[in-house]
Structure formats: structure tokens, C-alpha cells
Design a protein around this motif. Structure first.
Motif, short mmCIF file in Angstrom:
data_model
loop_
_atom_site.label_atom_id
_atom_site.label_comp_id
_atom_site.label_asym_id
_atom_site.label_seq_id
_atom_site.Cartn_x
_atom_site.Cartn_y
_atom_site.Cartn_z
N THR A 34 -61.03 -8.27 44.73
CA THR A 34 -59.54 -7.81 44.81
C THR A 34 -59.23 -7.89 46.09
N LEU A 35 -60.04 -6.97 47.10
CA LEU A 35 -59.47 -6.86 48.43
C LEU A 35 -59.47 -8.09 49.15
N THR A 36 -60.39 -9.01 49.02
CA THR A 36 -60.37 -10.20 49.61
C THR A 36 -59.18 -11.12 49.20
N ILE A 37 -58.82 -11.00 47.93
CA ILE A 37 -57.47 -11.76 47.69
C ILE A 37 -56.28 -11.28 48.39
N MET A 38 -56.38 -9.80 48.33
CA MET A 38 -55.06 -9.23 48.99
C MET A 38 -54.98 -9.45 50.37
N VAL A 39 -56.10 -9.28 51.14
CA VAL A 39 -56.11 -9.73 52.40
C VAL A 39 -55.82 -11.10 52.95
N ILE A 40 -56.17 -12.07 52.05
CA ILE A 40 -55.83 -13.43 52.19
C ILE A 40 -54.39 -13.81 51.86
N LEU A 41 -53.75 -13.32 50.80
CA LEU A 41 -52.66 -13.15 50.61
C LEU A 41 -51.68 -12.61 51.49
N GLY A 42 -51.94 -11.39 52.11
CA GLY A 42 -51.24 -10.76 53.27
C GLY A 42 -51.12 -11.70 54.42
N LEU A 43 -52.16 -12.28 54.90
CA LEU A 43 -52.21 -13.05 56.03
C LEU A 43 -51.58 -14.47 55.65
N LEU A 44 -51.38 -14.91 54.50
CA LEU A 44 -50.54 -15.92 54.11
C LEU A 44 -48.79 -15.69 54.18
N PHE A 45 -48.53 -14.18 53.64
CA PHE A 45 -47.13 -14.01 53.59
C PHE A 45 -46.80 -13.72 55.39
N PHE A 46 -47.58 -13.11 56.16
CA PHE A 46 -47.32 -12.85 57.13
C PHE A 46 -47.16 -14.11 58.29
N SER A 47 -48.11 -15.01 57.99
CA SER A 47 -47.98 -16.32 58.78
C SER A 47 -46.68 -16.85 58.51
#
Length: 59
Positions: A34-47
Motif C-alpha cells: 500500500t505504501l509503495t502504491i501511494m508513493v508511486i501515485l504521489g510521484l505521478l501526480f506531482f510530476s
């Protein structure tokens, strides 16, 4: 050197270089999907947001 003193030395080196929080995040991410998915999604949204700002600025 015993295992505990090696861990203390490694932790002191990470604190000295300022990488302890990144190391702890990566360690937690290996244990939690879950944390891994949240970090990846956060990076995608930020970029995506940065790309949006660049496009709106006309660059």
C-alpha cells in the motif's frame, strides 16, 4: 565487531549523510504494498502537476 555495533555504525553513517529518512522509507516500502502504491501515485501526480505548470507557462 558484533552485529549491534555494526548496525549502530551504519545508522550513525546514515544520520551523518542525511539519508536515514530515505533508507527508512525504502525499508518500509519493501514491507508494505500500500505504501509503495501511494508513493508511486504521489510521484505521478506531482510530476503531472509540474508538467501542467510548465505547459501553462508556455515553455
Amino acid at each position: 565487531m558484533n552485529k549491534q555495533s555494526k548496525e549502530n555504525l551504519a545508522e550513525a553513517a546514515l544520520i551523518g549523510t542525511g539519508l536515514l529518512s530515505k533508507f527508512a522509507l525504502l525499508k518500509s516500502m519493501t514491507e508494505s504494498k500500500t505504501l509503495t502504491i501511494m508513493v508511486i501515485l504521489g510521484l505521478l501526480f506531482f510530476s503531472g502537476f509540474i508538467l501542467f505548470l510548465v505547459k501553462m507557462a508556455g515553455a
